[in-house]
Structures are given as C-alpha cells and as structure tokens.
Design a protein around this motif. Structure first.
Motif, PDB file in Angstrom:
ATOM      1  N   ASN A  44       1.502   4.056   1.160  1.00  0.00           N
ATOM      2  CA  ASN A  44       1.238   5.037   2.206  1.00  0.00           C
ATOM      3  C   ASN A  44       2.522   5.395   2.941  1.00  0.00           C
ATOM      4  O   ASN A  44       3.340   4.518   3.240  1.00  0.00           O
ATOM      5  CB  ASN A  44       0.238   4.476   3.232  1.00  0.00           C
ATOM      6  CG  ASN A  44      -1.064   4.049   2.598  1.00  0.00           C
ATOM      7  OD1 ASN A  44      -1.560   4.711   1.689  1.00  0.00           O
ATOM      8  ND2 ASN A  44      -1.614   2.938   3.061  1.00  0.00           N
ATOM      9  N   GLY A  85      -3.114  -5.232   7.160  1.00  0.00           N
ATOM     10  CA  GLY A  85      -2.943  -6.020   5.940  1.00  0.00           C
ATOM     11  C   GLY A  85      -1.579  -6.686   5.888  1.00  0.00           C
ATOM     12  O   GLY A  85      -1.459  -7.880   5.562  1.00  0.00           O
ATOM     13  N   TYR A  86      -0.540  -5.933   6.229  1.00  0.00           N
ATOM     14  CA  TYR A  86       0.806  -6.511   6.231  1.00  0.00           C
ATOM     15  C   TYR A  86       0.949  -7.589   7.300  1.00  0.00           C
ATOM     16  O   TYR A  86       1.484  -8.679   7.038  1.00  0.00           O
ATOM     17  CB  TYR A  86       1.842  -5.413   6.493  1.00  0.00           C
ATOM     18  CG  TYR A  86       1.942  -4.387   5.397  1.00  0.00           C
ATOM     19  CD1 TYR A  86       2.249  -4.754   4.090  1.00  0.00           C
ATOM     20  CD2 TYR A  86       1.742  -3.038   5.668  1.00  0.00           C
ATOM     21  CE1 TYR A  86       2.344  -3.802   3.084  1.00  0.00           C
ATOM     22  CE2 TYR A  86       1.843  -2.080   4.673  1.00  0.00           C
ATOM     23  CZ  TYR A  86       2.143  -2.466   3.379  1.00  0.00           C
ATOM     24  OH  TYR A  86       2.236  -1.524   2.392  1.00  0.00           O
ATOM     25  N   PHE A 112       0.864  -1.179   0.000  1.00  0.00           N
ATOM     26  CA  PHE A 112       0.000   0.000   0.000  1.00  0.00           C
ATOM     27  C   PHE A 112       0.903   1.232   0.000  1.00  0.00           C
ATOM     28  O   PHE A 112       1.759   1.355   0.887  1.00  0.00           O
ATOM     29  CB  PHE A 112      -0.905   0.000   1.246  1.00  0.00           C
ATOM     30  CG  PHE A 112      -1.654  -1.288   1.458  1.00  0.00           C
ATOM     31  CD1 PHE A 112      -2.719  -1.632   0.643  1.00  0.00           C
ATOM     32  CD2 PHE A 112      -1.269  -2.171   2.462  1.00  0.00           C
ATOM     33  CE1 PHE A 112      -3.409  -2.829   0.841  1.00  0.00           C
ATOM     34  CE2 PHE A 112      -1.953  -3.368   2.670  1.00  0.00           C
ATOM     35  CZ  PHE A 112      -3.020  -3.696   1.851  1.00  0.00           C
ATOM     36  N   TYR A 121       5.399  -1.734   5.437  1.00  0.00           N
ATOM     37  CA  TYR A 121       5.800  -2.829   4.543  1.00  0.00           C
ATOM     38  C   TYR A 121       7.157  -3.387   4.967  1.00  0.00           C
ATOM     39  O   TYR A 121       7.344  -4.603   5.064  1.00  0.00           O
ATOM     40  CB  TYR A 121       5.846  -2.291   3.116  1.00  0.00           C
ATOM     41  CG  TYR A 121       6.344  -3.251   2.064  1.00  0.00           C
ATOM     42  CD1 TYR A 121       5.491  -4.171   1.468  1.00  0.00           C
ATOM     43  CD2 TYR A 121       7.666  -3.210   1.621  1.00  0.00           C
ATOM     44  CE1 TYR A 121       5.943  -5.037   0.478  1.00  0.00           C
ATOM     45  CE2 TYR A 121       8.129  -4.065   0.638  1.00  0.00           C
ATOM     46  CZ  TYR A 121       7.262  -4.979   0.073  1.00  0.00           C
ATOM     47  OH  TYR A 121       7.711  -5.824  -0.902  1.00  0.00           O
ATOM     48  N   LYS A 143      -6.001  -0.302   8.860  1.00  0.00           N
ATOM     49  CA  LYS A 143      -6.348  -1.295   7.839  1.00  0.00           C
ATOM     50  C   LYS A 143      -5.131  -1.690   7.024  1.00  0.00           C
ATOM     51  O   LYS A 143      -4.885  -2.884   6.793  1.00  0.00           O
ATOM     52  CB  LYS A 143      -7.453  -0.744   6.931  1.00  0.00           C
ATOM     53  CG  LYS A 143      -7.894  -1.736   5.872  1.00  0.00           C
ATOM     54  CD  LYS A 143      -9.038  -1.179   5.027  1.00  0.00           C
ATOM     55  CE  LYS A 143      -9.457  -2.202   3.967  1.00  0.00           C
ATOM     56  NZ  LYS A 143     -10.559  -1.664   3.101  1.00  0.00           N
ATOM     57  N   ALA A 144      -4.364  -0.691   6.585  1.00  0.00           N
ATOM     58  CA  ALA A 144      -3.159  -1.002   5.815  1.00  0.00           C
ATOM     59  C   ALA A 144      -2.141  -1.742   6.680  1.00  0.00           C
ATOM     60  O   ALA A 144      -1.542  -2.741   6.244  1.00  0.00           O
ATOM     61  CB  ALA A 144      -2.550   0.284   5.260  1.00  0.00           C
ATOM     62  N   TYR A 145      -1.945  -1.268   7.888  1.00  0.00           N
ATOM     63  CA  TYR A 145      -1.008  -1.910   8.819  1.00  0.00           C
ATOM     64  C   TYR A 145      -1.396  -3.370   9.053  1.00  0.00           C
ATOM     65  O   TYR A 145      -0.563  -4.281   8.974  1.00  0.00           O
ATOM     66  CB  TYR A 145      -1.002  -1.131  10.125  1.00  0.00           C
ATOM     67  CG  TYR A 145      -0.070  -1.663  11.190  1.00  0.00           C
ATOM     68  CD1 TYR A 145       1.237  -1.218  11.284  1.00  0.00           C
ATOM     69  CD2 TYR A 145      -0.517  -2.612  12.111  1.00  0.00           C
ATOM     70  CE1 TYR A 145       2.087  -1.698  12.268  1.00  0.00           C
ATOM     71  CE2 TYR A 145       0.329  -3.098  13.099  1.00  0.00           C
ATOM     72  CZ  TYR A 145       1.622  -2.632  13.170  1.00  0.00           C
ATOM     73  OH  TYR A 145       2.464  -3.126  14.136  1.00  0.00           O
ATOM     74  N   THR A 205      -0.258   5.936   7.093  1.00  0.00           N
ATOM     75  CA  THR A 205      -0.668   4.536   7.256  1.00  0.00           C
ATOM     76  C   THR A 205      -1.735   4.412   8.336  1.00  0.00           C
ATOM     77  O   THR A 205      -1.542   4.850   9.476  1.00  0.00           O
ATOM     78  CB  THR A 205       0.539   3.664   7.617  1.00  0.00           C
ATOM     79  OG1 THR A 205       1.504   3.745   6.572  1.00  0.00           O
ATOM     80  CG2 THR A 205       0.118   2.210   7.812  1.00  0.00           C
TER      81      THR A 205
END
Length: 261
Positions: free
Chosen positions: A99, A111-112, A97, A159, A107-109, A104
């Motif tokens: 970001n 995801g990883y 993502f 990431y 949700k993005a965090y 960040t």
C-alpha cells in the motif's frame, strides 16, 4: 564444527527464508533450535526438514499469531516454562502490504506495529530468562535496507517506519543489555529471492519483479536466504563477541545505488 554446541536458538519466523536457513546453520554446527511460525502445518514441515540435519531432539517447532497479543502471551508462557535455556534469538518474521502512504489504512498500519510489539515482548521475555540464569547471549533483528532508499515500484511508508523502529530497539536494547553480556545487532537486508511476493501477485509478476529488483543492488543480483543466514550466524556466534548495537547492511550494495525505477 561445534560453534553452537550447548547453545539454543529461537527463530521468530523460522519456517522459511532467512530464518530457516539460519536454523540450518546453527544445527549444522551442533546447536539446537526452536522455530516459530504462524501455521502449524508449515511449522511441522520445517521441523521435519531441520530434524534431518542433527536429529529430532535438536529441533522444536512452536506456532503463534504474532499479530494477536493473546496468542503472543501464550507463546511467552511456553518459552518461559519449557525453553528458558534459549540464549540466541533471530527475529526474522515480517509482513508486507503493498500500500502507498495515501492508501494505507489502520488495519495495515496496525499489522506492522503489532508485529513489532510481538517481537519486543518475545525478545524481552527471552532476555529476562538469560539474565535470570546468568547466560550470555546474542540477538539479531532482520530489517530492510530498502526502507532507507524509497523506490517508486515498492511503496513502503508504514513498513519502513516499523523497520526503523526495530533498528532503534536494536541500539537501545544493546546499550541496556550489555551489562549482562547480551549482544543485540540488526541486519537490514536487500531483496531476497523468495516467493513471498506471491501472496499478492501472480507467479509471472513475481518473476518480473525479482528480475527488476536486481538493478537495485550494486552487485547485480538479488540475495539468497543463505547470504543473510551466514552473516546472522556469525553475529549470533561467539566469533562476534565484541560486536553489539550495530546495523549491518546485507544488501548487495543497495545503499550505494540510486534509481528512479
């Protein structure tokens, strides 16, 4: 060549890119392959493509949502019941993502971290099956070289944290599984010429970005899926039987470079 005769490879993230290319190499050398993707139609397309190499019976395709543990648990049951003869694993699934650290969100965090959680428990299940059947094997984790060399144009704080976590898992799992003859290694890779960036950019923007990325590599070019697959296949094979717990950069010399771009 029969390097992978009587060997069975699970490719987590096997419907495109490095995963698909590694599956091709194993099939070309008389192994069998189970590819895992997240979209049934893409997984079936990849399966049909791979089946042309060495026959339908050598290739199987599974699907699961690796960001959903209910889906992952269902996958693990299938692996235990139908594919408990797997002795090779390539973890090549990835999410990104674009970001910055400050942008960040949870949700993005998550995801990883959820992807790492899925990889952890899938690999654990396969390793347990290898131990139960007294089969020696090899596991290769694909990580990211540029996680170690932050670049302004490609923010990757969360990431990178996830990729470093996978490298830590590599070393610790290698130490624990060595007693059972199971090897674990990681490949931090450079920028690979794929269309993955089109998920959040136009084709023109992707072309421009890929051209710009070339300068991050000392060898002056981005990598290809085959570049990485050749190394992954080596580490999976018995040719690398005395190699475990290593973090091998396959990055075109990215870690020798410095840039403010």
């Amino acid at each position: 060549m029969n390097t992978f005769e009587n060997r069975k490879l699970l490719v987590v993230g096997g419907t495109s890119g490095v995963g698909l290319e590694t599956a091709k190499l194993v099939l070309e050398q008389n192994g069998s392959v189970v590819i895992l993707g997240n979209r049934p139609e893409k997984a079936e397309d990849a399966r049909q493509q791979l089946a042309q190499i060495n026959g339908e019976e050598k290739v199987m395709a599974l699907t699961a949502n690796l960001l959903d543990m209910d889906s992952v648990r269902g996958l693990i049951e299938i692996l235990k019941n139908q594919h408990n003869d797997i002795d090779l694993v390539l973890n090549s699934a990835g999410v990104y993502f674009p970001n910055t650290f400050l942008e960040t969100d949870e949700k993005a965090y998550d995801g990883y971290l959820n992807l790492n959680k899925a990889v952890f428990f899938i690999t654990q299940a396969v390793a347990s099956s290898m131990i139960a059947s007294k089969k020696q094997g090899s596991i290769v984790n694909i990580t990211a070289a540029l996680s170690q060399l932050p670049v302004k144009s490609t923010p990757m704080a969360a990431y990178s944290m996830a990729k470093f976590g996978l490298e830590a898992l590599t070393k610790n799992a290698a130490a624990e599984l060595a007693d059972y003859g199971i090897r674990v290694n990681a490949l931090p890779i450079g920028i690979i010429e794929t269309r993955i960036f089109e998920r959040f950019a136009s084709a023109e923007q992707v072309d421009s970005a890929l051209e710009n990325f070339k300068k991050y590599h000392a060898l002056g070019r981005n990598g290809t899926p085959r570049d990485v697959a050749e190394v992954a296949a080596f580490l999976l094979s018995d040719k690398a039987s005395w190699i475990t717990g290593t973090i091998w950069n396959v990055d075109g010399g990215a870690m020798t470079r410095r840039t403010d771009a």
